[in-house]
Motif scaffolding. Structure first.
Motif, PDB file in Angstrom:
ATOM      1  N   LEU A   1      40.159  41.640  36.843  1.00  0.00           N
ATOM      2  CA  LEU A   1      39.622  42.966  36.517  1.00  0.00           C
ATOM      3  C   LEU A   1      40.685  43.910  35.964  1.00  0.00           C
ATOM      4  O   LEU A   1      40.788  45.066  36.373  1.00  0.00           O
ATOM      5  N   GLY A   2      41.450  43.402  34.988  1.00  0.00           N
ATOM      6  CA  GLY A   2      42.469  44.220  34.334  1.00  0.00           C
ATOM      7  C   GLY A   2      41.932  44.959  33.120  1.00  0.00           C
ATOM      8  O   GLY A   2      40.728  45.192  32.983  1.00  0.00           O
TER       9      GLY A   2
ATOM     10  N   ILE B   1      30.294  33.488  33.186  1.00  0.00           N
ATOM     11  CA  ILE B   1      31.460  34.207  33.705  1.00  0.00           C
ATOM     12  C   ILE B   1      32.496  34.372  32.597  1.00  0.00           C
ATOM     13  O   ILE B   1      32.802  33.427  31.866  1.00  0.00           O
ATOM     14  N   TYR B   2      32.985  35.604  32.490  1.00  0.00           N
ATOM     15  CA  TYR B   2      34.089  35.921  31.577  1.00  0.00           C
ATOM     16  C   TYR B   2      35.376  35.893  32.396  1.00  0.00           C
ATOM     17  O   TYR B   2      35.496  36.589  33.412  1.00  0.00           O
ATOM     18  N   ILE B   3      36.332  35.083  31.956  1.00  0.00           N
ATOM     19  CA  ILE B   3      37.601  34.937  32.662  1.00  0.00           C
ATOM     20  C   ILE B   3      38.675  35.763  31.963  1.00  0.00           C
ATOM     21  O   ILE B   3      38.989  35.536  30.794  1.00  0.00           O
ATOM     22  N   ALA B   4      39.209  36.741  32.708  1.00  0.00           N
ATOM     23  CA  ALA B   4      40.179  37.672  32.137  1.00  0.00           C
ATOM     24  C   ALA B   4      41.441  37.738  32.996  1.00  0.00           C
ATOM     25  O   ALA B   4      42.094  38.778  33.077  1.00  0.00           O
ATOM     26  N   THR B   5      41.768  36.632  33.629  1.00  0.00           N
ATOM     27  CA  THR B   5      42.974  36.539  34.448  1.00  0.00           C
ATOM     28  C   THR B   5      44.185  36.220  33.567  1.00  0.00           C
ATOM     29  O   THR B   5      44.020  35.908  32.377  1.00  0.00           O
ATOM     30  N   PRO B   6      45.398  36.262  34.106  1.00  0.00           N
ATOM     31  CA  PRO B   6      46.581  35.874  33.313  1.00  0.00           C
ATOM     32  C   PRO B   6      46.461  34.446  32.769  1.00  0.00           C
ATOM     33  O   PRO B   6      45.785  33.597  33.360  1.00  0.00           O
TER      34      PRO B   6
ATOM     35  N   ARG C   1      52.613  41.437  33.830  1.00  0.00           N
ATOM     36  CA  ARG C   1      52.122  40.176  33.262  1.00  0.00           C
ATOM     37  C   ARG C   1      52.671  39.914  31.875  1.00  0.00           C
ATOM     38  O   ARG C   1      53.018  38.784  31.528  1.00  0.00           O
ATOM     39  N   LEU C   2      52.777  40.955  31.046  1.00  0.00           N
ATOM     40  CA  LEU C   2      53.189  40.788  29.659  1.00  0.00           C
ATOM     41  C   LEU C   2      54.555  40.128  29.525  1.00  0.00           C
ATOM     42  O   LEU C   2      54.791  39.375  28.574  1.00  0.00           O
TER      43      LEU C   2
ATOM     44  N   GLY D   1      52.798  33.064  31.485  1.00  0.00           N
ATOM     45  CA  GLY D   1      52.588  32.906  30.056  1.00  0.00           C
ATOM     46  C   GLY D   1      52.936  34.143  29.261  1.00  0.00           C
ATOM     47  O   GLY D   1      52.531  34.290  28.111  1.00  0.00           O
ATOM     48  N   GLY D   2      53.699  35.050  29.898  1.00  0.00           N
ATOM     49  CA  GLY D   2      54.103  36.281  29.222  1.00  0.00           C
ATOM     50  C   GLY D   2      55.076  36.016  28.082  1.00  0.00           C
ATOM     51  O   GLY D   2      55.632  34.927  27.952  1.00  0.00           O
TER      52      GLY D   2
END
Length: 323
Positions: free
Chosen positions: A12-13, A70-75, A165-166, A172-173
């Motif tokens: 939920l970012g 489901i929409y996946i919006a995790t890292p 995260r970036l 994967g940043g």
């Protein structure tokens, strides 16, 4: 009457907020459930977007039989794990780009989707935006003749912060997976798989790439591509053709304008009158696939997602970037 698609969101970012905002504009779609590892965060997100349910774990949410997609919006590093969890519960998945960390992970995800006969698609929203579809058609129709060179970049400056995260290499940043995927996407979607790839990179102190410059060689043309977290770049995609230029203006990956520049002629800028953030286009496509009982997109195909991640892997090999 359209069958209402009950959506869930995992992670939920900031991107999840954009997706949820545009989901509210789509007929026949509802934000039914959201999930975070933090129950308070899930509750707040659900209240903001009027979701029916809020879960404090991903495992709890996938047990809800009312969820269609489901929409996946995790890292990035969690995409495979989260996707497989949903697929094994028979829930269709729209997974944010990059699909996963490498080609092996993507292959595993696709194999699982096929085994379970469940819809899976990489959420590379640019492919579905009207301005990008317009440019693809213009290039296909050779409005200005053959394409002879592509230049595409994506860059912005952020102060290094290893806690986000970036910049977190383990998630994967770095510039390549996060934003370099867009210039690479522009090349693959218009020129196909390159004959050869050359690339150079710079790095942050933790080993994440701070910038990456790429040259894709084809038989008759080249693609000059760049991603950077060190400076604000034009973030344009410019297609140089025999008799003119097609330019997707700044922030080419999101809703923007296109300028046609004929040789010796007057430039014309086309405004596509976007009313949303732009995430609704891929979602509408996904909803249509789901209602039709499809298990693969005819736009963002498995083959294209595999080409994209294999190309990212090839660039990483060139710049000695390992996760």
């Amino acid at each position: 009457m359209l069958k209402t698609i009950n959506w869930g969101i995992i992670g939920l970012g900031s991107i999840a907020n954009k997706f949820a905002t545009d989901l509210l504009t789509i007929e026949g779609a509802k934000l039914y459930a959201v999930a975070s590892r933090n129950q308070d965060k899930a509750d707040a997100f659900a209240a903001k977007y009027n979701a029916t349910k809020a879960f404090g774990s991903y495992e709890a949410m996938v047990e809800d039989k009312n969820i269609d997609a489901i929409y996946i919006a995790t890292p990035h590093a969690l995409h495979k794990e989260n996707t497989l969890l949903c697929l094994q519960h028979g829930i269709a998945v729209l997974c944010e780009k990059p699909f996963a960390m490498n080609a092996d992970e993507v292959s595993e995800m696709i194999a699982k989707a096929k085994a379970e006969n469940v819809l899976l698609m990489e959420a590379l929203w640019t492919y579905f935006l009207p301005h990008y579809q317009y440019v693809l058609k213009a290039l296909e129709d050779k409005v200005f003749g053959n394409l002879v060179k592509l230049e595409a970049d994506f860059g912005f400056h952020r102060d290094f912060d290893d806690s986000t995260r970036l910049f977190n290499k383990s998630l994967g940043g770095g510039s390549l997976l996060d934003i370099g995927i867009y210039p690479i996407f522009a090349a693959l979607s218009t020129l196909g798989i390159p004959k050869t790839i050359n690339a150079q990179a710079t790095y942050f102190e933790n080993g994440a790439d701070s910038s990456c410059t790429m040259l894709f060689d084809y038989d008759d043309t080249k693609a000059l591509l760049k991603s950077t977290l060190l400076e604000n770049a034009p973030t344009e995609a410019i297609f140089y053709c025999e008799n003119g230029t097609i330019k997707i203006n700044t922030m080419f990956h999101m809703p923007t304008t296109v300028t046609l520049i004929p040789k010796g002629g007057k430039p014309e800028t086309i405004d596509f009158n976007y009313k949303t953030i732009g995430y609704n286009y891929e979602t509408i496509h996904f909803n249509e696939l789901l209602r039709a009982g499809k298990t693969e997109s005819d736009v963002m195909t498995f083959a294209f997602s595999e080409q994209l991640i294999k190309t990212l892997d090839a660039v990483r090999t060139k710049i000695n970037l390992e996760y």
